[in-house]
Design a protein around this motif. Structure first.
Motif, mmCIF file in Angstrom:
data_model
loop_
_atom_site.group_PDB
_atom_site.id
_atom_site.type_symbol
_atom_site.label_atom_id
_atom_site.label_comp_id
_atom_site.label_asym_id
_atom_site.label_seq_id
_atom_site.Cartn_x
_atom_site.Cartn_y
_atom_site.Cartn_z
ATOM 1 N N MET A 72 37.515 34.653 25.292
ATOM 2 C CA MET A 72 38.077 35.040 26.582
ATOM 3 C C MET A 72 39.170 34.310 27.022
ATOM 4 O O MET A 72 39.267 32.883 26.833
ATOM 5 N N ASN A 73 40.474 34.623 27.102
ATOM 6 C CA ASN A 73 41.560 33.884 27.380
ATOM 7 C C ASN A 73 41.314 33.133 28.653
ATOM 8 O O ASN A 73 41.254 33.759 29.690
ATOM 9 N N ASP A 74 41.401 31.687 28.841
ATOM 10 C CA ASP A 74 41.122 31.049 29.785
ATOM 11 C C ASP A 74 42.112 31.409 31.093
ATOM 12 O O ASP A 74 41.774 31.394 32.295
ATOM 13 N N ARG A 75 43.563 31.431 30.941
ATOM 14 C CA ARG A 75 44.506 31.663 32.084
ATOM 15 C C ARG A 75 44.099 33.074 32.469
ATOM 16 O O ARG A 75 44.300 33.101 33.555
ATOM 17 N N VAL B 34 42.535 38.682 40.993
ATOM 18 C CA VAL B 34 43.668 39.799 40.862
ATOM 19 C C VAL B 34 42.804 40.651 39.680
ATOM 20 O O VAL B 34 42.461 40.039 38.675
ATOM 21 N N SER B 35 42.786 41.880 39.775
ATOM 22 C CA SER B 35 42.513 42.754 38.875
ATOM 23 C C SER B 35 43.477 43.051 37.779
ATOM 24 O O SER B 35 44.585 43.519 38.100
ATOM 25 N N ILE B 36 43.318 42.648 36.465
ATOM 26 C CA ILE B 36 44.388 43.004 35.519
ATOM 27 C C ILE B 36 44.208 44.236 34.781
ATOM 28 O O ILE B 36 43.311 44.658 34.354
ATOM 29 N N TRP B 37 45.316 45.066 35.006
ATOM 30 C CA TRP B 37 45.252 46.445 34.440
ATOM 31 C C TRP B 37 46.475 46.185 33.463
ATOM 32 O O TRP B 37 47.345 45.603 33.658
ATOM 33 N N LEU B 38 46.275 46.977 32.168
ATOM 34 C CA LEU B 38 47.264 47.252 31.244
ATOM 35 C C LEU B 38 48.098 48.354 31.467
ATOM 36 O O LEU B 38 47.602 49.192 31.638
ATOM 37 N N ASP B 39 49.601 48.188 31.700
ATOM 38 C CA ASP B 39 50.487 49.298 31.700
ATOM 39 C C ASP B 39 50.831 49.882 30.468
ATOM 40 O O ASP B 39 51.820 49.869 29.769
ATOM 41 N N ASP B 40 49.848 50.434 29.586
ATOM 42 C CA ASP B 40 50.112 51.209 28.366
ATOM 43 C C ASP B 40 48.839 51.713 27.848
ATOM 44 O O ASP B 40 47.563 51.316 28.351
ATOM 45 N N LEU C 86 40.942 44.290 24.412
ATOM 46 C CA LEU C 86 41.457 43.627 25.704
ATOM 47 C C LEU C 86 40.606 43.261 26.831
ATOM 48 O O LEU C 86 40.779 42.582 27.494
ATOM 49 N N VAL C 87 39.754 44.376 26.904
ATOM 50 C CA VAL C 87 38.706 44.349 28.037
ATOM 51 C C VAL C 87 37.745 43.202 27.827
ATOM 52 O O VAL C 87 37.499 42.133 28.694
#
Length: 369
Positions: free
Chosen positions: A1-4, A13-19, A33-34
């Motif tokens: 898991m990426n720390d940043r 902040v929910s991180i969604w992929l725009d692709d 990615l999940v």
């Protein structure tokens, strides 16, 4: 898991992929990615699908089958895109099951319907039925004609991603359309807890348009304001969201099981190379929001993104000061908003035309085999 990215997620902040592409789905990239980059949602648009279909062979078999059936290009597009979104929804289903509002995958109504209320409602219903997943979101543009379509879709229990929002005035109308739809759904006996929505506030395009005008004005005061309008605009939007969430009208809906319509920061890829490439992530950190990022921005934040705490709450006054300074410098922001919405709808339509041409090419190739 990426720390940043994990820290960004932990900040609310929910991180969604725009692709999205069939390759991402079938190779396990999206699932990766999940797992590794805290991605908990996906947004799509016709340009994304055009690139996916043009750059891979994973669609060829389905295209050939649809051509053999004699399906027209619009139906082929519908079948290809809804299958990708359905499969992406299945990958995100564990996230949807374990969180209140994430694990969502968005698909857009045909952009040519942006100024057609009834057509938008029919398209939203057809997409919702075809994808047939609770964690789908149907993207409806926040045009004047889109507002009643948003209400109608929500009232029917269709979860909606309201897209193409630029200004605070229109955003307030979007929130009202959502609440009205929830009230109608409640009165019809629907389970409000099953209805989700986000309001996609476009960010970078605001700076692009305003900066061009500031550079044309050319004074020191004007040039000093470059790169400040978009973040200020988003911070004012969040303040408007807080007002609605604090209202008695919302309280009654929440007591009936309704979910808040979270602000989503869209168009967060930085267009100006002079600005930090994580600008629209770092400067818009606040809990209960979504940031949908192209992979380039996602990777940039994973590599060197700075998390400096809540950058939005309580900053409406300072944001309004920026707009006062913009007005004093000669920026007509109302005109900026008209231009951005008009150009936004036009870009959506051109994006659709690009997708049509791409799929036609694939269909011609399949027919010649």
């Amino acid at each position: 898991m990426n720390d940043r990215l994990k820290a960004l997620s932990d900040a609310g902040v929910s991180i969604w992929l725009d692709d999205l592409s069939r390759e991402r789905i079938e190779t396990g990239n999206l699932a990766g990615l999940v797992k590794d980059k805290s991605v908990v949602g996906v947004t799509t648009n016709p340009t994304i699908f055009a690139a996916a279909i043009a750059n891979g062979e994973r669609y060829d078999e389905q295209v050939a089958q649809l051509v053999d059936k004699g399906e027209p290009v619009d139906r082929v597009i519908f079948e290809l895109t809804t299958e990708d979104v359905r499969n992406a929804c299945d990958i995100l289903a564990p996230v949807a099951d374990s969180t209140a509002a994430d694990g969502r995958v968005s698909i857009e109504v045909e952009p040519a319907l942006a100024n057609d209320t009834e057509g938008t409602i029919a398209s939203a219903r057809a997409l919702w039925t075809a994808v047939d997943r609770r964690n789908a979101l149907i993207k409806i543009p926040a045009t004047r004609e889109g507002l009643p379509a948003i209400t109608a879709a929500i009232a029917q229990g269709i979860s909606v991603n309201v897209t193409l929002i630029f200004g605070i005035g229109r955003y307030r109308e979007v929130m009202d359309a959502y609440l009205t739809g929830l009230e109608q759904a409640r009165d019809a006996g629907l389970d409000l807890s099953r209805i989700q929505s986000v309001a996609s506030f476009f960010v970078s395009r605001v700076d692009t348009e305003v900066d061009a005008r500031l550079e044309k004005i050319g004074t020191d005061e004007a040039l000093a304001l470059r790169g400040r309008a978009a973040v200020a605009n988003a911070r004012l939007a969040y303040a408007a969201f807080e007002e609605v969430i604090a209202s008695d009208r919302w309280r009654l809906l929440a007591e009936a099981g309704a979910n808040p319509q979270r602000p989503l920061w869209a168009s967060t890829g930085v267009k100006n190379p002079d600005y930090p490439d994580t600008l629209y992530v770092t400067d818009l950190v606040v809990a209960d929001t979504v940031n949908t990022m192209p992979e380039k921005t996602l990777d940039a934040f994973a590599d060197h993104g700075a998390l400096e705490g809540d950058q939005v709450t309580g900053r409406a006054g300072a944001a309004q000061t920026i707009f006062d300074q913009l007005a004093a410098a000669g920026i007509d922001f109302d005109d900026v908003l008209v231009v951005l919405e008009t150009e936004g709808v036009d870009k959506f339509k051109k994006s659709w035309d690009e997708l049509v041409e791409t799929v036609k090419g694939q269909m011609d190739k399949a027919a010649s085999v």
